[in-house]
Write a protein that holds these residues in place. Structure first.
Motif, PDB file in Angstrom:
ATOM      1  N   VAL A   1      90.655  29.054  64.997  1.00  0.00           N
ATOM      2  CA  VAL A   1      89.701  29.657  65.696  1.00  0.00           C
ATOM      3  C   VAL A   1      89.884  30.200  67.294  1.00  0.00           C
ATOM      4  O   VAL A   1      90.796  29.409  67.679  1.00  0.00           O
ATOM      5  CB  VAL A   1      88.633  28.667  66.084  1.00  0.00           C
ATOM      6  N   PRO A   2      89.725  31.550  67.262  1.00  0.00           N
ATOM      7  CA  PRO A   2      90.400  32.219  68.697  1.00  0.00           C
ATOM      8  C   PRO A   2      90.013  31.380  69.961  1.00  0.00           C
ATOM      9  O   PRO A   2      88.770  30.914  69.899  1.00  0.00           O
ATOM     10  CB  PRO A   2      89.965  33.722  68.671  1.00  0.00           C
ATOM     11  N   LEU A   3      90.824  31.018  70.916  1.00  0.00           N
ATOM     12  CA  LEU A   3      90.742  30.518  72.158  1.00  0.00           C
ATOM     13  C   LEU A   3      90.085  31.608  72.992  1.00  0.00           C
ATOM     14  O   LEU A   3      90.323  32.714  72.952  1.00  0.00           O
ATOM     15  CB  LEU A   3      92.179  30.230  72.864  1.00  0.00           C
ATOM     16  N   GLY A   4      89.076  31.307  73.629  1.00  0.00           N
ATOM     17  CA  GLY A   4      88.273  32.135  74.685  1.00  0.00           C
ATOM     18  C   GLY A   4      87.136  32.970  73.856  1.00  0.00           C
ATOM     19  O   GLY A   4      86.637  33.830  74.346  1.00  0.00           O
ATOM     20  N   LYS A   5      86.667  32.580  72.703  1.00  0.00           N
ATOM     21  CA  LYS A   5      85.479  33.115  72.068  1.00  0.00           C
ATOM     22  C   LYS A   5      84.507  31.963  71.863  1.00  0.00           C
ATOM     23  O   LYS A   5      84.648  31.223  71.014  1.00  0.00           O
ATOM     24  CB  LYS A   5      85.965  33.770  70.606  1.00  0.00           C
ATOM     25  N   ALA A   6      83.409  32.322  72.576  1.00  0.00           N
ATOM     26  CA  ALA A   6      82.277  31.335  72.596  1.00  0.00           C
ATOM     27  C   ALA A   6      81.599  31.357  70.963  1.00  0.00           C
ATOM     28  O   ALA A   6      81.617  32.478  70.464  1.00  0.00           O
ATOM     29  CB  ALA A   6      81.362  31.226  73.569  1.00  0.00           C
ATOM     30  N   ALA A   7      80.716  30.403  70.714  1.00  0.00           N
ATOM     31  CA  ALA A   7      80.120  30.375  69.649  1.00  0.00           C
ATOM     32  C   ALA A   7      78.497  30.286  70.107  1.00  0.00           C
ATOM     33  O   ALA A   7      77.803  29.682  70.858  1.00  0.00           O
ATOM     34  CB  ALA A   7      80.246  29.012  68.603  1.00  0.00           C
ATOM     35  N   LEU A   8      77.819  31.165  69.152  1.00  0.00           N
ATOM     36  CA  LEU A   8      76.257  31.377  69.322  1.00  0.00           C
ATOM     37  C   LEU A   8      75.779  30.359  68.288  1.00  0.00           C
ATOM     38  O   LEU A   8      75.677  30.694  67.164  1.00  0.00           O
ATOM     39  CB  LEU A   8      75.788  32.701  69.156  1.00  0.00           C
ATOM     40  N   VAL A   9      75.282  29.445  69.004  1.00  0.00           N
ATOM     41  CA  VAL A   9      74.800  28.300  67.851  1.00  0.00           C
ATOM     42  C   VAL A   9      73.469  28.441  67.570  1.00  0.00           C
ATOM     43  O   VAL A   9      72.896  28.120  66.354  1.00  0.00           O
ATOM     44  CB  VAL A   9      74.944  26.768  68.856  1.00  0.00           C
ATOM     45  N   ARG A  10      72.607  28.838  68.628  1.00  0.00           N
ATOM     46  CA  ARG A  10      71.266  29.075  67.993  1.00  0.00           C
ATOM     47  C   ARG A  10      70.693  30.498  68.814  1.00  0.00           C
ATOM     48  O   ARG A  10      70.984  30.499  70.134  1.00  0.00           O
ATOM     49  CB  ARG A  10      70.491  27.847  68.715  1.00  0.00           C
ATOM     50  N   LYS A  11      70.065  31.135  68.257  1.00  0.00           N
ATOM     51  CA  LYS A  11      69.323  32.252  69.030  1.00  0.00           C
ATOM     52  C   LYS A  11      68.044  32.148  69.529  1.00  0.00           C
ATOM     53  O   LYS A  11      67.256  31.003  68.918  1.00  0.00           O
ATOM     54  CB  LYS A  11      69.094  33.384  67.992  1.00  0.00           C
ATOM     55  N   GLY A  12      67.776  32.771  70.798  1.00  0.00           N
ATOM     56  CA  GLY A  12      66.580  32.265  71.165  1.00  0.00           C
ATOM     57  C   GLY A  12      66.134  33.410  72.362  1.00  0.00           C
ATOM     58  O   GLY A  12      66.982  34.339  72.504  1.00  0.00           O
ATOM     59  N   ALA A  13      64.875  33.338  73.126  1.00  0.00           N
ATOM     60  CA  ALA A  13      64.504  34.527  73.666  1.00  0.00           C
ATOM     61  C   ALA A  13      64.157  34.301  75.074  1.00  0.00           C
ATOM     62  O   ALA A  13      64.097  34.983  75.991  1.00  0.00           O
ATOM     63  CB  ALA A  13      63.322  34.936  73.187  1.00  0.00           C
ATOM     64  N   ASP A  14      63.956  32.861  75.254  1.00  0.00           N
ATOM     65  CA  ASP A  14      63.197  32.486  76.479  1.00  0.00           C
ATOM     66  C   ASP A  14      64.325  32.095  77.578  1.00  0.00           C
ATOM     67  O   ASP A  14      64.070  32.006  79.022  1.00  0.00           O
ATOM     68  CB  ASP A  14      62.224  31.304  76.243  1.00  0.00           C
ATOM     69  N   VAL A  15      65.508  31.225  77.334  1.00  0.00           N
ATOM     70  CA  VAL A  15      66.381  30.756  78.198  1.00  0.00           C
ATOM     71  C   VAL A  15      67.598  30.549  77.485  1.00  0.00           C
ATOM     72  O   VAL A  15      67.751  30.181  76.179  1.00  0.00           O
ATOM     73  CB  VAL A  15      65.906  29.476  78.531  1.00  0.00           C
TER      74      VAL A  15
END
Length: 337
Positions: free
Chosen positions: A207-221
């Protein structure tokens, strides 16, 4: 594909690297015959031998200094500091030697070392077994700081850290060693009993260092977290009913600022969650970076939900921890601001 908890996934990563790369070796306090205080290195000495996985004296400065010398010589040492709280005697070696070696030698030498350490609270370990010191490493140019939140990432990030030519501080959230844990005290015994883990490939992957994971999509915050707090964030978002987007940083240095900025510009709001004390914590740096890049997109002030600004309060650690309720309240405040 086998199912593993984080301990098993980390053990698998170490086993893969010892098998595939003859330049790797593991040493530290109780990592050999005993298999580590949390059993992350269990069975590795028996399988790979006394010269590839062995115990070291209780001298954190000596352990890290030896690893730096090995790295400069061409090896890829992996050392375990039994608890992150114990790493301070080695801090000068990490800051003055490991972090600067590539620069001060004009690229002639480098320190490809990986320093593993269980960190954070939640096991009734008291003040000297429970701290979260990630911010003091993030401040040092030349060090990389990695914090996984799940077994799949833990294995892939650890292999990537071992293969990296720069020194990596690899902090393992011990509260989720045995399974996901969102911070509710009544879950603790169930987690210690061993929750089902995640699917983790047996062989080598990164898993590349420096690459975040989008765990959950959302619109408000946008909620930003790492380590144990990713699970706390999921529970807090569910409790709040807010349509929040959740980012798991995975590593705080290098930092995936592009993913953060894209999310905050979309939602217009941000809440940062970490277990360490609020004052001087890494959340302050995140807040500044976001403000610099997203000021005209923000609809409300950036919030930080963190530990108390006190020495680690053993008797009150479950109040000290940022839990789902504190995060839920912050999410609602952010929407109403």
């Amino acid at each position: 594909m086998p199912t593993m908890n984080m301990i098993q996934a980390l053990n698998s990563a170490l086993d893969v690297m010892l098998t595939e790369d003859p330049d790797t070796l593991i040493f530290g306090e109780d990592v050999g015959y005993f298999g580590g205080v949390f059993r992350v290195t269990e069975g590795l000495q028996r399988k790979h031998g006394l010269t590839r996985c062995f115990d070291a004296p209780i001298s954190e400065g000596g352990i890290v200094a030896t690893a730096i010398g090995m790295g400069a010589y061409g090896l890829r040492p992996i050392v375990e500091i039994q608890f992150a709280d114990y790493i301070l005697p080695a801090y000068d070696q990490l800051v003055s030697e490991a972090a600067r070696l590539r620069y001060r030698s004009n690229g002639e030498f480098f320190a490809p070392i990986t320093v593993r350490a269980p960190y954070g609270g939640g096991i009734f370990g008291g003040q000297t077994h429970s701290q979260s010191p990630e911010a003091i490493f993030a401040h040092i140019t030349g060090l990389k700081t990695v914090i996984p939140s799940n077994p799949y990432d833990a294995k892939g990030l650890l292999i990537a850290a071992i293969e990296d030519d720069d020194p990596v501080i690899f902090l393992e959230p011990k509260r989720i060693y045995n399974g996901p844990f969102d911070g509710r005290y009544d879950q603790l015994l169930k987690v210690w009993a061993g929750e089902p883990g995640a699917e983790v490939p047996e062989g080598r992957y990164t898993v590349p260092l420096g690459k975040a994971a989008l765990v959950r999509k959302g619109a408000d915050v946008t909620v930003i977290a790492y380590g144990t707090m990713v699970h706390v964030a999921q529970a807090g978002i569910a409790e709040s009913g807010v349509d929040a987007e959740l980012i798991d940083l995975r590593s705080i240095v290098p930092l995936d600022i592009e993913t953060i900025v894209a999310s905050v510009r979309k939602t217009g709001r941000c809440v940062i969650l970490h277990e360490a004390s609020r004052f001087g914590g890494f959340g302050g740096e995140l807040s500044a970076l976001i403000q610099e890049r997203c000021f005209y997109h923000l609809k409300s002030p950036i919030e930080r939900v963190a530990g108390w600004d006190t020495p680690y309060p053993h008797a009150f650690e479950w109040d000290y921890f940022p839990g789902p309720k504190r995060l839920a309240a912050a999410l609602i405040r952010t929407l109403e601001a």
